[in-house]
Motif scaffolding. Structure first.
Motif, PDB file in Angstrom:
ATOM      1  N   GLY A  82     -17.127 -15.291 -26.076  1.00  0.00           N
ATOM      2  CA  GLY A  82     -17.576 -15.446 -27.526  1.00  0.00           C
ATOM      3  C   GLY A  82     -17.575 -16.850 -28.258  1.00  0.00           C
ATOM      4  O   GLY A  82     -17.563 -17.087 -29.366  1.00  0.00           O
ATOM      5  N   GLU A  83     -17.140 -17.722 -27.253  1.00  0.00           N
ATOM      6  CA  GLU A  83     -17.250 -19.132 -27.816  1.00  0.00           C
ATOM      7  C   GLU A  83     -18.702 -19.718 -27.565  1.00  0.00           C
ATOM      8  O   GLU A  83     -19.215 -19.136 -26.971  1.00  0.00           O
ATOM      9  CB  GLU A  83     -15.856 -19.969 -27.106  1.00  0.00           C
ATOM     10  N   THR A  84     -18.508 -20.886 -28.388  1.00  0.00           N
ATOM     11  CA  THR A  84     -19.836 -21.996 -27.950  1.00  0.00           C
ATOM     12  C   THR A  84     -19.506 -23.033 -27.483  1.00  0.00           C
ATOM     13  O   THR A  84     -18.642 -23.665 -27.809  1.00  0.00           O
ATOM     14  CB  THR A  84     -20.606 -22.003 -29.581  1.00  0.00           C
ATOM     15  N   LEU A  85     -20.278 -23.316 -26.467  1.00  0.00           N
ATOM     16  CA  LEU A  85     -20.178 -24.768 -25.792  1.00  0.00           C
ATOM     17  C   LEU A  85     -21.367 -25.538 -25.851  1.00  0.00           C
ATOM     18  O   LEU A  85     -22.412 -25.106 -25.232  1.00  0.00           O
ATOM     19  CB  LEU A  85     -19.654 -24.568 -24.234  1.00  0.00           C
ATOM     20  N   LEU A  86     -21.203 -26.876 -26.198  1.00  0.00           N
ATOM     21  CA  LEU A  86     -22.457 -27.645 -26.211  1.00  0.00           C
ATOM     22  C   LEU A  86     -21.990 -29.151 -25.332  1.00  0.00           C
ATOM     23  O   LEU A  86     -21.019 -29.543 -25.720  1.00  0.00           O
ATOM     24  CB  LEU A  86     -22.825 -28.154 -27.695  1.00  0.00           C
ATOM     25  N   GLN A  87     -22.931 -29.431 -24.442  1.00  0.00           N
ATOM     26  CA  GLN A  87     -22.741 -30.847 -23.798  1.00  0.00           C
ATOM     27  C   GLN A  87     -23.596 -31.685 -24.430  1.00  0.00           C
ATOM     28  O   GLN A  87     -24.693 -31.531 -24.630  1.00  0.00           O
ATOM     29  CB  GLN A  87     -22.870 -30.579 -22.376  1.00  0.00           C
ATOM     30  N   PRO A  88     -23.083 -32.481 -25.264  1.00  0.00           N
ATOM     31  CA  PRO A  88     -24.106 -33.559 -26.044  1.00  0.00           C
ATOM     32  C   PRO A  88     -25.034 -34.288 -25.293  1.00  0.00           C
ATOM     33  O   PRO A  88     -24.733 -34.875 -23.842  1.00  0.00           O
ATOM     34  CB  PRO A  88     -23.160 -34.351 -26.919  1.00  0.00           C
ATOM     35  N   VAL A  89     -26.051 -34.599 -26.016  1.00  0.00           N
ATOM     36  CA  VAL A  89     -27.208 -35.494 -25.446  1.00  0.00           C
ATOM     37  C   VAL A  89     -26.962 -36.908 -26.260  1.00  0.00           C
ATOM     38  O   VAL A  89     -26.175 -36.914 -26.810  1.00  0.00           O
ATOM     39  CB  VAL A  89     -28.635 -35.000 -25.427  1.00  0.00           C
ATOM     40  N   SER A  90     -27.727 -37.719 -26.138  1.00  0.00           N
ATOM     41  CA  SER A  90     -27.577 -39.007 -26.920  1.00  0.00           C
ATOM     42  C   SER A  90     -27.532 -38.622 -28.195  1.00  0.00           C
ATOM     43  O   SER A  90     -28.492 -37.816 -28.812  1.00  0.00           O
ATOM     44  CB  SER A  90     -29.068 -39.807 -26.543  1.00  0.00           C
ATOM     45  N   LEU A  91     -26.748 -39.176 -28.849  1.00  0.00           N
ATOM     46  CA  LEU A  91     -26.367 -38.794 -30.413  1.00  0.00           C
ATOM     47  C   LEU A  91     -27.247 -39.761 -31.219  1.00  0.00           C
ATOM     48  O   LEU A  91     -27.333 -39.094 -32.355  1.00  0.00           O
ATOM     49  CB  LEU A  91     -24.919 -39.167 -30.647  1.00  0.00           C
ATOM     50  N   GLY A  92     -27.646 -40.625 -31.021  1.00  0.00           N
ATOM     51  CA  GLY A  92     -28.547 -41.311 -31.845  1.00  0.00           C
ATOM     52  C   GLY A  92     -29.707 -40.543 -32.336  1.00  0.00           C
ATOM     53  O   GLY A  92     -29.975 -40.493 -33.628  1.00  0.00           O
ATOM     54  N   PRO A  93     -30.453 -39.909 -31.476  1.00  0.00           N
ATOM     55  CA  PRO A  93     -31.723 -39.176 -31.922  1.00  0.00           C
ATOM     56  C   PRO A  93     -31.146 -38.081 -32.715  1.00  0.00           C
ATOM     57  O   PRO A  93     -31.872 -37.431 -33.588  1.00  0.00           O
ATOM     58  CB  PRO A  93     -32.182 -38.685 -30.572  1.00  0.00           C
ATOM     59  N   VAL A  94     -30.005 -37.480 -32.488  1.00  0.00           N
ATOM     60  CA  VAL A  94     -29.491 -36.161 -33.275  1.00  0.00           C
ATOM     61  C   VAL A  94     -29.229 -36.627 -34.672  1.00  0.00           C
ATOM     62  O   VAL A  94     -29.694 -36.144 -35.662  1.00  0.00           O
ATOM     63  CB  VAL A  94     -28.211 -35.623 -32.700  1.00  0.00           C
ATOM     64  N   ARG A  95     -28.497 -37.763 -34.950  1.00  0.00           N
ATOM     65  CA  ARG A  95     -28.811 -38.403 -36.207  1.00  0.00           C
ATOM     66  C   ARG A  95     -30.060 -38.570 -36.827  1.00  0.00           C
ATOM     67  O   ARG A  95     -30.161 -38.339 -38.110  1.00  0.00           O
ATOM     68  CB  ARG A  95     -27.721 -39.655 -36.277  1.00  0.00           C
ATOM     69  N   ALA A  96     -30.916 -38.934 -36.052  1.00  0.00           N
ATOM     70  CA  ALA A  96     -32.374 -39.298 -36.987  1.00  0.00           C
ATOM     71  C   ALA A  96     -32.893 -37.941 -37.035  1.00  0.00           C
ATOM     72  O   ALA A  96     -33.628 -37.903 -38.301  1.00  0.00           O
ATOM     73  CB  ALA A  96     -33.024 -40.004 -35.824  1.00  0.00           C
ATOM     74  N   LEU A  97     -32.707 -36.869 -36.374  1.00  0.00           N
ATOM     75  CA  LEU A  97     -33.411 -35.771 -36.564  1.00  0.00           C
ATOM     76  C   LEU A  97     -32.645 -35.128 -37.989  1.00  0.00           C
ATOM     77  O   LEU A  97     -33.260 -34.208 -38.556  1.00  0.00           O
ATOM     78  CB  LEU A  97     -33.275 -34.743 -35.395  1.00  0.00           C
ATOM     79  N   LEU A  98     -31.577 -35.212 -38.190  1.00  0.00           N
ATOM     80  CA  LEU A  98     -30.701 -34.910 -39.346  1.00  0.00           C
ATOM     81  C   LEU A  98     -30.136 -35.912 -40.238  1.00  0.00           C
ATOM     82  O   LEU A  98     -29.097 -36.032 -40.445  1.00  0.00           O
ATOM     83  CB  LEU A  98     -29.486 -33.794 -38.802  1.00  0.00           C
ATOM     84  N   PRO A  99     -31.295 -36.584 -41.157  1.00  0.00           N
ATOM     85  CA  PRO A  99     -30.857 -37.696 -41.837  1.00  0.00           C
ATOM     86  C   PRO A  99     -30.008 -37.237 -43.046  1.00  0.00           C
ATOM     87  O   PRO A  99     -29.247 -37.863 -43.582  1.00  0.00           O
ATOM     88  CB  PRO A  99     -32.085 -38.046 -42.427  1.00  0.00           C
ATOM     89  N   ALA A 100     -30.103 -36.072 -43.691  1.00  0.00           N
ATOM     90  CA  ALA A 100     -29.312 -35.442 -44.601  1.00  0.00           C
ATOM     91  C   ALA A 100     -29.042 -34.203 -44.486  1.00  0.00           C
ATOM     92  O   ALA A 100     -29.478 -33.275 -43.793  1.00  0.00           O
ATOM     93  CB  ALA A 100     -30.317 -35.649 -45.903  1.00  0.00           C
ATOM     94  N   GLU A 101     -28.096 -33.805 -45.376  1.00  0.00           N
ATOM     95  CA  GLU A 101     -27.595 -32.183 -45.539  1.00  0.00           C
ATOM     96  C   GLU A 101     -28.869 -31.268 -45.647  1.00  0.00           C
ATOM     97  O   GLU A 101     -28.735 -30.263 -45.120  1.00  0.00           O
ATOM     98  CB  GLU A 101     -26.630 -32.206 -46.775  1.00  0.00           C
ATOM     99  N   ARG A 102     -29.812 -31.768 -46.365  1.00  0.00           N
ATOM    100  CA  ARG A 102     -31.187 -30.764 -46.373  1.00  0.00           C
ATOM    101  C   ARG A 102     -31.620 -30.389 -45.329  1.00  0.00           C
ATOM    102  O   ARG A 102     -32.164 -29.333 -45.126  1.00  0.00           O
ATOM    103  CB  ARG A 102     -31.931 -31.499 -47.480  1.00  0.00           C
ATOM    104  N   ALA A 103     -31.708 -31.405 -44.345  1.00  0.00           N
ATOM    105  CA  ALA A 103     -32.405 -31.245 -43.050  1.00  0.00           C
ATOM    106  C   ALA A 103     -31.695 -30.042 -42.126  1.00  0.00           C
ATOM    107  O   ALA A 103     -32.212 -29.377 -41.434  1.00  0.00           O
ATOM    108  CB  ALA A 103     -32.319 -32.218 -42.163  1.00  0.00           C
ATOM    109  N   VAL A 104     -30.502 -29.931 -42.220  1.00  0.00           N
ATOM    110  CA  VAL A 104     -29.652 -28.946 -41.610  1.00  0.00           C
ATOM    111  C   VAL A 104     -29.975 -27.605 -42.017  1.00  0.00           C
ATOM    112  O   VAL A 104     -30.231 -26.644 -41.486  1.00  0.00           O
ATOM    113  CB  VAL A 104     -27.924 -29.204 -41.667  1.00  0.00           C
ATOM    114  N   GLY A 105     -30.209 -27.334 -43.668  1.00  0.00           N
ATOM    115  CA  GLY A 105     -30.726 -26.063 -43.831  1.00  0.00           C
ATOM    116  C   GLY A 105     -32.306 -25.812 -43.515  1.00  0.00           C
ATOM    117  O   GLY A 105     -32.126 -24.643 -43.273  1.00  0.00           O
ATOM    118  N   GLN A 106     -33.014 -26.830 -43.576  1.00  0.00           N
ATOM    119  CA  GLN A 106     -34.373 -26.725 -43.092  1.00  0.00           C
ATOM    120  C   GLN A 106     -34.349 -26.338 -41.777  1.00  0.00           C
ATOM    121  O   GLN A 106     -35.154 -25.515 -41.231  1.00  0.00           O
ATOM    122  CB  GLN A 106     -35.164 -27.897 -43.221  1.00  0.00           C
TER     123      GLN A 106
END
Length: 192
Positions: free
Chosen positions: A127-151
Motif C-alpha cells: 500500500g505504499e507509493t514509490l517514485l524514482q525521480p527524473v530530472s528535477l528542474g523540469p518538475v519545478r518548471a511544470l509546477l511554478p506555484a501552488e495553484r499548478a498542483v491543484g490544476q
C-alpha cells in the motif's frame, strides 16, 4: 529471495517489447514473485485481469494503444484499485506527473537495480507509493506555484510527495516516501 508459495506476490506484466517482457518475467520469477499474466499491451491485460486477479501490475509506460497511463485510467474508471508500477526508459518529468495524476503507485526508470524493483513491488503491494525521480528542474518548471498542483487534480498526499521530489529529496537509486503511515518526511538514510 524466493518466498513461500502461499505468500508470493502475484504480478501482471505488460510491455510491448517481447524480449523485455520475457526478461522481466524471468527476473521477477528469480526474485520470488509469481507471474500470473504477461501481455504485450494494456488492452489484452485489461481483458485478462478479471479471470486472473493479481496483487501488483508492472507495466511499461509507453506502448501502442492505451499505454501504461491509459491502463491505470481504465482500471480506476472500472473501480479496480490494483496497484500499478510504471517502468520507463525516459527521464521525463512530464511522464512522472502524468503517472501520478493517473494514480500510479510506483514509477521507476528501467535502469533500476533488480533489488530496487523487488523492493518497489513489495512496498507497493503493502500500500505504499514509490517514485524514482527524473530530472528535477523540469518538475519545478511544470509546477511554478501552488495553484499548478491543484490544476493537476492531485490529492493532498500526492502534492506533498511531488513537492518533496521537486525539493530534491533522493538517495542514490530512488526517492521513497511512505504514504500508508503517519510519516510526512523521507525515511532515514535519505541524502539531502
Amino acid at each position: 529471495m524466493n518466498r513461500p508459495e502461499a505468500t508470493r506476490i502475484r504480478l501482471a506484466l505488460a510491455d510491448d517489447q517481447a524480449l523485455v517482457l520475457k526478461g522481466l518475467s524471468a527476473l521477477l520469477v528469480d526474485l520470488g514473485f509469481e507471474i500470473a499474466l504477461e501481455s504485450p499491451d494494456a488492452e489484452r491485460l485489461l481483458a485478462a485481469l478479471p479471470q486472473r486477479p493479481v496483487d501488483v501490475i508492472v507495466s511499461d509506460i509507453r506502448m501502442p494503444g492505451l499505454g501504461g497511463i491509459g491502463l491505470i485510467r481504465a482500471l480506476r474508471e472500472s473501480g479496480d484499485a490494483t496497484p500499478v508500477i510504471l517502468l520507463t526508459t525516459f527521464d521525463d518529468s512530464a511522464l512522472m506527473l502524468a503517472a501520478i495524476e493517473a494514480g500510479a503507485q510506483g514509477f521507476l526508470l528501467k535502469d533500476a537495480a533488480p533489488e530496487d524493483l523487488h523492493d518497489a513491488i513489495d512496498r507497493v503491494a503493502r500500500g505504499e507509493t514509490l517514485l524514482q525521480p527524473v530530472s528535477l528542474g523540469p518538475v519545478r518548471a511544470l509546477l511554478p506555484a501552488e495553484r499548478a498542483v491543484g490544476q493537476a487534480h492531485l490529492t493532498e498526499r500526492e502534492a506533498s510527495i511531488l513537492k518533496l521530489v521537486a525539493g530534491g529529496y533522493s538517495n542514490k537509486a530512488s526517492f521513497e516516501f511512505r504514504v500508508g503511515g503517519s510519516q510526512n518526511r523521507p525515511e532515514s538514510g535519505t541524502v539531502i
